[in-house]
Scaffold this motif. Sequence first.
Motif, short mmCIF file in Angstrom:
data_model
loop_
_atom_site.label_atom_id
_atom_site.label_comp_id
_atom_site.label_asym_id
_atom_site.label_seq_id
_atom_site.Cartn_x
_atom_site.Cartn_y
_atom_site.Cartn_z
N LEU A 48 0.82 -1.21 0.00
CA LEU A 48 0.00 0.00 0.00
C LEU A 48 0.86 1.26 0.00
CD1 LEU A 48 -2.89 -0.97 2.45
CD2 LEU A 48 -3.13 -0.42 0.02
N LEU A 49 1.91 1.25 0.79
CA LEU A 49 2.80 2.42 0.83
C LEU A 49 3.49 2.63 -0.51
CD1 LEU A 49 4.46 2.23 4.37
CD2 LEU A 49 2.45 3.51 3.64
N ASP A 50 3.90 1.55 -1.15
CA ASP A 50 4.51 1.67 -2.48
C ASP A 50 3.51 2.24 -3.49
OD1 ASP A 50 6.90 0.67 -1.60
OD2 ASP A 50 6.55 -1.38 -2.31
N ARG A 51 2.26 1.82 -3.37
CA ARG A 51 1.23 2.24 -4.31
C ARG A 51 0.90 3.72 -4.14
NH1 ARG A 51 -3.59 -1.42 -3.48
NH2 ARG A 51 -1.91 -2.92 -3.79
N TYR A 52 0.95 4.21 -2.91
CA TYR A 52 0.53 5.59 -2.64
C TYR A 52 1.64 6.47 -2.08
CZ TYR A 52 -4.03 3.59 -3.54
OH TYR A 52 -5.08 2.96 -4.14
N SER A 53 2.88 6.13 -2.42
CA SER A 53 4.04 6.99 -2.16
C SER A 53 4.25 7.32 -0.68
CB SER A 53 3.91 8.32 -2.96
OG SER A 53 3.75 8.05 -4.32
N GLY A 54 4.00 6.35 0.19
CA GLY A 54 4.32 6.52 1.59
C GLY A 54 5.57 5.74 1.95
N GLU A 168 -6.61 1.89 2.42
CA GLU A 168 -6.31 2.32 1.06
C GLU A 168 -6.94 3.67 0.74
OE1 GLU A 168 -5.99 0.65 -3.50
OE2 GLU A 168 -6.96 -0.60 -1.96
N ARG A 169 -8.16 3.88 1.20
CA ARG A 169 -8.83 5.15 0.91
C ARG A 169 -8.09 6.33 1.54
NH1 ARG A 169 -12.75 8.61 3.28
NH2 ARG A 169 -12.87 7.26 5.10
N SER A 170 -7.68 6.20 2.79
CA SER A 170 -7.01 7.33 3.44
C SER A 170 -5.66 7.61 2.78
CB SER A 170 -6.83 7.08 4.94
OG SER A 170 -5.88 6.07 5.20
N LEU A 171 -4.94 6.56 2.38
CA LEU A 171 -3.68 6.78 1.69
C LEU A 171 -3.90 7.44 0.33
CD1 LEU A 171 -1.80 3.42 2.42
CD2 LEU A 171 -1.48 5.63 3.55
#
Length: 262
Positions: A48-54, A168-171
């Motif tokens: 998830l972090l990889d997907r949303y740049s975290g 996922e939504r918050s990210l």
Amino acid sequence: MKTLISGCLAMCLLFSTQVGFAKEVYHWSFKPNNNHEPADTEKEYKDLLDRYSGFYIGDTSHKTLYLTFDNGYENGYTKDVLDVLKEKDVPAAFFVTGHYLNSAPGLVKRMVEEGHIVGNHSWNHPSLPEISDEELKEELEKVKEKFTQLTGETDMHYLRPPRGTFNERSLQKTEELGYVNVFWSFAYNDWETNKQKGADYAYNRIMERIHPGAVLLLHSVSKDNAEALGRVIDECRRQGYTFKSLDELMFENWLKVGEEKA
């Protein structure tokens, strides 16, 4: 009537989508390792972090550390923390709430003046995956607006999700608002002000889990942290570590991505 029905269907779809996202609320956790090996976390979290740049950790091939502090309220020790950081010439990131901006404006200004990053920790410290998109946006925008009003600075790019909760939504929504979610690969129970155990305890807890690329989450309400910080910095440097800012971490990540695409 047809327009009304279409509007109702759209609203229902939006509501069901947001409720669906909120069903799954993750609580950030990391897995510490022995012998100063880098911490790890769940594969799903990393995806998830990889997907949303975290991110939660830096480059583990280098002995680099990133100091971050959560500032929900002021307890009298942030000045001491800033004094140590200034003396040791170490950058840090401070994640502030609306309460902190209102109650400690002078310290926020000092953070900026001395070259530290001030990040967003939301206005009221809610669990972001459990509020609506509109509420989420308002929580973050109020902090940024007040920060700009206080300091004249318009840049606020980093977010520390309140309570460590996310999905996922918050990210996705926070990335759309221009934020990078910053989690952590080190933390300990330092925020309970009535359970402080002394500077030696804080020093030992931090030093036993130091690892390459560590993003350290500390709380500036901790008397122990403030008193141990100088020793921690000196010993980390003695062991070959350097301290860098989150901006440097992001720049290095950007270069790495560019090299991989080349």
